[in-house]
Design a protein around this motif. Structure first.
Motif, mmCIF file in Angstrom:
data_model
loop_
_atom_site.group_PDB
_atom_site.id
_atom_site.type_symbol
_atom_site.label_atom_id
_atom_site.label_comp_id
_atom_site.label_asym_id
_atom_site.label_seq_id
_atom_site.Cartn_x
_atom_site.Cartn_y
_atom_site.Cartn_z
ATOM 1 N N TYR A 667 0.507 -31.642 11.176
ATOM 2 C CA TYR A 667 1.422 -32.243 12.140
ATOM 3 C C TYR A 667 2.174 -31.156 12.879
ATOM 4 O O TYR A 667 2.335 -30.035 12.386
ATOM 5 C CB TYR A 667 2.398 -33.197 11.446
ATOM 6 N N GLU A 668 2.637 -31.509 14.078
ATOM 7 C CA GLU A 668 3.327 -30.533 14.922
ATOM 8 C C GLU A 668 4.785 -30.413 14.511
ATOM 9 O O GLU A 668 5.475 -31.414 14.286
ATOM 10 C CB GLU A 668 3.239 -30.925 16.396
ATOM 11 N N VAL A 669 5.253 -29.161 14.427
ATOM 12 C CA VAL A 669 6.656 -28.837 14.203
ATOM 13 C C VAL A 669 7.099 -27.952 15.368
ATOM 14 O O VAL A 669 6.283 -27.602 16.226
ATOM 15 C CB VAL A 669 6.846 -28.124 12.848
ATOM 16 N N PRO A 670 8.370 -27.579 15.453
ATOM 17 C CA PRO A 670 8.800 -26.749 16.579
ATOM 18 C C PRO A 670 8.009 -25.447 16.673
ATOM 19 O O PRO A 670 8.020 -24.624 15.759
ATOM 20 C CB PRO A 670 10.278 -26.488 16.271
ATOM 21 N N MET A 671 7.272 -25.275 17.755
ATOM 22 C CA MET A 671 6.497 -24.076 18.045
ATOM 23 C C MET A 671 5.404 -23.793 17.011
ATOM 24 O O MET A 671 4.994 -22.647 16.827
ATOM 25 C CB MET A 671 7.406 -22.843 18.149
ATOM 26 N N GLY A 672 4.925 -24.848 16.323
ATOM 27 C CA GLY A 672 3.907 -24.586 15.327
ATOM 28 C C GLY A 672 3.279 -25.843 14.775
ATOM 29 O O GLY A 672 3.567 -26.962 15.206
ATOM 30 N N VAL A 673 2.404 -25.646 13.796
ATOM 31 C CA VAL A 673 1.690 -26.736 13.133
ATOM 32 C C VAL A 673 1.762 -26.504 11.636
ATOM 33 O O VAL A 673 1.503 -25.393 11.145
ATOM 34 C CB VAL A 673 0.215 -26.804 13.575
ATOM 35 N N VAL A 841 3.360 -19.847 23.439
ATOM 36 C CA VAL A 841 3.226 -19.746 21.988
ATOM 37 C C VAL A 841 1.784 -20.033 21.584
ATOM 38 O O VAL A 841 1.116 -20.877 22.185
ATOM 39 C CB VAL A 841 4.192 -20.730 21.274
ATOM 40 N N ASP A 842 1.320 -19.280 20.598
ATOM 41 C CA ASP A 842 0.012 -19.564 19.997
ATOM 42 C C ASP A 842 0.205 -20.575 18.877
ATOM 43 O O ASP A 842 0.943 -20.334 17.922
ATOM 44 C CB ASP A 842 -0.608 -18.290 19.430
ATOM 45 N N SER A 889 2.473 -16.243 17.569
ATOM 46 C CA SER A 889 3.582 -15.546 18.225
ATOM 47 C C SER A 889 4.173 -16.363 19.369
ATOM 48 O O SER A 889 3.459 -17.055 20.098
ATOM 49 C CB SER A 889 3.104 -14.198 18.765
ATOM 50 N N ILE A 890 5.491 -16.277 19.504
ATOM 51 C CA ILE A 890 6.204 -16.816 20.667
ATOM 52 C C ILE A 890 6.483 -15.640 21.590
ATOM 53 O O ILE A 890 7.131 -14.668 21.196
ATOM 54 C CB ILE A 890 7.526 -17.486 20.258
#
Length: 896
Positions: A667-673, A841-842, A889-890
């Protein structure tokens, strides 16, 4: 914030435990009786006061307390005691105080420069994974960046978020790339940690176990002799830990509790230090958090490494129990980033940043992240309403900016034909084909029947009349649905709107072929099939969804149907003291299918087909629609819970029971999974204080906070649900022994604040939700784009083209980036000059030599940190900006 309010019994027991030696600040269970390691070191008192925006009382009362009982007294002590230090947890407290006391600015600047008055580097202290990534980043813009401007010559390298038992996996990267090195937390096993984001960025993190319990045996006893015993207990508890890990003998002791007033300890320090050397004891002194951390930040020290998400066990307090507020919050965050992108694009087109609404954006972001972790509490109904109003105001500001910017951009397009045009804008950084609903004013026209023409190719696009709004006996507004194909990344595509020569007259009589088809008997059959799915309807939900590409049945529905709404018992008390999320039970269980409601087809056109059902249940009326598209591989589910009675301790969920066991859930979280079982911090968060032990392994905590989508995959079959809610589950809430995966958006719950004088979160009235169901090969990595699109819809602008002129192409991309793993999170005007800031962001953990496209003139490109400092030149060509992006990375760049 919470611990002593649940009941008098817990209060008495917790306090009795707090006063026992070595029980509330033991690092990893240490019970040493020696403190010789510290004999030539220091004990650093960090004097503070834990403050929610509001919890102990109303927002106004708490702000007054921070003024009269916290900051003003701390300034008074500093005036007479040159050694005294005091820490304030966040930047919002300074904003509040200066509004009340602008005359104290010079004192504040002086003591802050001296390092004795300290301000946390974030705006406030939120539930981190409640907000999206850009909102978390604004915590540092409105925190450290604002503080440095407000108090020149000072720096702010520490952040505090002590009260929340949850951590966002990318927060260390956000803090570190904003120049914040250190983090204070609690509700975690006592220790000194390096907390890493997946990209390798990290902050040094200290936790005493619990912010309140750790120092209670010092500040909550009467005599200096008792206080000395308390300090000795701390030294004994930490001695082996410090020695083993080669930390400098500089022990921090947090002196804090909820609503604490500044404590000076003058006589204690005098008597302690007078005899410390002869007794083999360390020096006792006041310290800032930053100075304490700096003493511990040694090159040879060994820090336990933490990596990953710590799921928030208090997640019910915001999402499910404040549905309207969190819906507004999510809309505000996503609309703000879209508005920033197109406002920056519009300013670049105009070659003029003077009209860029910078102040409005600042106000909107302040509102969008105003809510901290203090939902509920005393007078919590007032606090919660303020939080919701702030979110709604943020959305209103953002949407006004967005619509104004989009309208302005359309004036620069070179249309090749007069008449009425539709411009469809894509706020996301990839080309997409997606649904559009466009409302058109047709007042005074002779027809309601229109066709949509692709402006570039001249080819008609299938469209469908879905709504007509009569005004004064005449149809003034119609709404058309169509699918916009391949709308460019962060760009637009143009269409023309043409009336049929003959169509429907004002009485609705067909004069020519229309863009809507009749709903016949076949439409109300139990089975419907298009190019992508074959679905079977059952009474109350979907019995089957068969993916024709994958040749796979996706659902398993013996107990719950696909898209079925059910409700069960949900007893909980907001952010109560518990080691895990309080689970739902089957008491009073009810599901829509038990009433056997029928589906009826209500739309059957060339774009989409829609079925609906309505069912009265115990506490609310359930209205649902299911929509399939002729040219999109997705199924839309919309649900309305109407007239909810406010029955206490009920929870509504929607079910997607999958034909999968032991799925990979992501699931998606802030700037990530987050991948469940893989991306969380290892083990449990551990002993906190008193009776509070977070002993559930973080990988086993559920439900979870989610951003735009959640996914389950198995055997090369992946199902993604785009989420309009803040919390979801994947473990069957009706049967925890069920090994099959049941994806469940948690719609809302009627729980209660854990404050003894707190309010119920009853949420009476109407609630509305929407989800998009998609499926494909592989796993979540093929679903990032489709999952985000529901919450970032295509935007349409209707305009009259009265004259032909040259200008921008009929279809155009303003910006983009190579690689499906990269997402451009925002484009904005830079804070301090008229340049462009772009952040990306990646999401998938890949190293990429990215090529970034920007349509405007480029006079140079710099990489910069998250708050737009510390620029370093990048190579660029006239066509592309080249940037190496590391996994997860952001990256932030400045385009001159």
């Amino acid at each position: 914030m919470r611990k002593f309010i649940i009941s008098t019994i817990i209060l008495c027991y917790a306090c009795s435990v707090n006063l026992q030696a070595q029980t509330n600040y033991r690092p990893h269970g240490s019970k040493n009786k020696d403190h010789s390691y510290f004999k030539k070191g220091t004990v650093n008192f960090i004097s503070s006061s834990h403050q929610d925006i509001a919890w102990m009382d109303s927002i106004a009362a708490c702000e007054k307390f921070r003024d009269e009982k916290m900051i003003t007294p701390a300034l008074a002590i500093m005036k007479v005691n040159p050694d005294y230090c005091f820490r304030v947890e966040d930047a919002l407290s300074l904003r509040e105080y200066l509004k009340r006391h602008p005359d104290r600015y010079n004192d504040i600047l002086k003591y802050t420069k001296e390092g004795r008055l300290e301000w946390g580097g974030t705006y406030n202290m939120p539930y981190e994974s409640m907000y999206d990534g850009e909102a978390l980043i604004r915590e540092t813009y409105l925190g450290r960046k604002w503080l440095k401007k407000m108090l020149p010559g000072c720096d702010f390298t520490i952040a505090s978020n002590e009260d929340v038992p949850g951590r966002a996996m990318q927060m260390p990267q956000i803090l570190a790339k904003a120049g914040i090195k250190y983090l204070d937390i609690s509700r975690h096993e006592a220790g000194i940690y390096r907390w890493y984001s997946p990209d390798g960025s990290n902050v040094l993190m200290y936790t005493p176990g619990h912010y309140d319990g750790s120092g209670r045996d010092i500040w909550d006893v009467k005599t200096d002799e008792e206080k000395k015993k308390g300090i000795i207990n701390h030294l004994n508890a930490w001695d082996v830990y410090f020695k083993t890990n080669k930390f400098k003998p500089a022990l921090p002791i947090l002196i804090s509790t909820d609503w604490a007033q500044p404590m000076e300890f003058s006589s204690l320090m005098t008597s302690w230090n007078k005899s410390a050397k002869s007794e083999g004891l360390p020096e006792l002194k006041f310290s800032s958090s930053a100075a304490s951390f700096k003493a511990l930040d040694a090159p040879n020290a060994k820090y336990e490494k933490l990596t990953g998400e710590r799921p928030n066990v208090w997640l019910y307090i915001h999402g499910p129990t404040h549905e309207h507020a969190l819906t507004a919050s999510r809309m505000a965050n996503r609309t703000l980033t879209a508005a920033e992108k197109f406002a920056a694009i519009n300013a670049t087109i105009q070659n003029d940043f003077s009209s860029y609404p910078e102040k409005d954006f600042t106000t909107a972001w302040e509102n969008a992240i105003y809510a901290d972790h203090g939902w509920g509490g005393k007078h919590g109904d007032m606090t919660d309403l303020t939080f919701r109003n702030k979110f709604e105001d943020a959305y209103t500001i953002a949407n006004n900016i967005l619509q104004k910017s989009l309208t302005s951009i359309t004036q620069s397009i070179g249309f090749n034909k007069k008449g009425r045009a539709i411009v469809v804008f894509n706020p996301l950084s990839w080309e997409r084909s997606d649904k559009v609903e466009v409302s058109v004013n047709v007042y005074g026209q002779d027809t309601l029947s229109y066709k949509i023409i692709d402006a570039a190719s001249g080819v008609e696009v299938p469209s469908q009349l879905i709504k007509a709004k009569p005004v004064n006996g005449s149809d003034e507004v119609i709404t058309l649905a169509f699918v916009a194909d391949k709308v460019p990344s962060l760009g637009y595509k143009s269409y023309y709107l043409q009336p049929y020569i003959n169509g429907l007259n004002k009485n609705g009589v067909p004069l020519a072929p229309t863009n809507a088809s009749a709903i016949d008997v076949k439409a109300n059959a139990n089975v419907y099939e298009n190019n992508f799915y074959k679905v079977e309807f059952a009474e109350g939900g979907l019995k089957s969804i068969f993916d024709k590409d994958l040749q796979t049945e996706l659902l398993e529905t013996p107990k719950l149907l696909g898209g079925e709404i059910f409700q069960l018992e949900s007893v909980g008390n907001g952010a109560g003291e518990f080691s895990d999320v309080q689970p739902v039970t089957m008491n009073g269980f009810e599901k829509v299918s038990q009433y056997k409601p029928k589906w009826n087809c209500v739309e059957y056109g060339p774009v989409r087909k829609t079925w609906e059902l309505t069912q009265q249940t115990k506490f609310a009326t359930i209205h649902q629609t299911v929509t399939l598209y002729d040219n999109l591989k997705q199924i839309d589910f919309k649900a309305e819970i109407l007239g909810f009675s406010g029955e206490r301790y009920r929870e509504y969920r929607m079910a997607f029971p999958l034909k999968q066991t032991q799925s990979k859930v992501a699931y998606e979280v802030p700037m990530g999974v987050v991948e469940v079982g893989k991306s969380e911090i290892k083990g449990a968060a551990g002993f906190s204080y008193g009776v509070q032990d977070y002993n559930t392994e973080c990988s086993k905590v559920h439900p979870r906070e989610v951003q735009d989508w959640f996914n389950a995959s198995k055997n090369n079959t992946s199902v993604t649900i785009s989420s309009s809610v803040a919390v979801f589950d994947w473990i069957d809430g009706t049967d925890t022994t069920n090994t099959s995966t049941v994806l469940q958006p948690i719609l809302f719950s009627s729980r209660k604040s854990c404050h003894g004088e707190g309010n119920y979160y009853l949420q009476t009235g109407n609630h509305s939700f929407q989800f998009s169901f998609t499926s494909n090969q592989g796993d979540w990595q093929n679903s990032v784009h489709s999952g985000k699109q529901q919450n970032q819809p295509l935007q349409s602008v209707v305009l009259d083209v009265n004259q032909l002129k040259s200008g921008l192409p009929l279809s155009f991309s303003f910006a983009g980036v190579t690689g499906d793993n990269l997402v451009i999170s925002t484009i904005k005007k830079s804070e301090d000059e008229n340049n462009i800031i772009m952040r990306l962001v990646d999401m998938q953990g890949k190293t990429v030599d990215a090529k970034i496209q920007w349509f405007g003139k480029i006079n140079g490109v710099n990489s910069t940190n998250i708050i737009e400092e510390e620029d370093k030149p990048l190579k660029n060509t006239n066509a592309d900006i080249n940037l190496k992006v590391k996994p997860y990375s952001i990256e932030t760049i400045r385009i001159k």
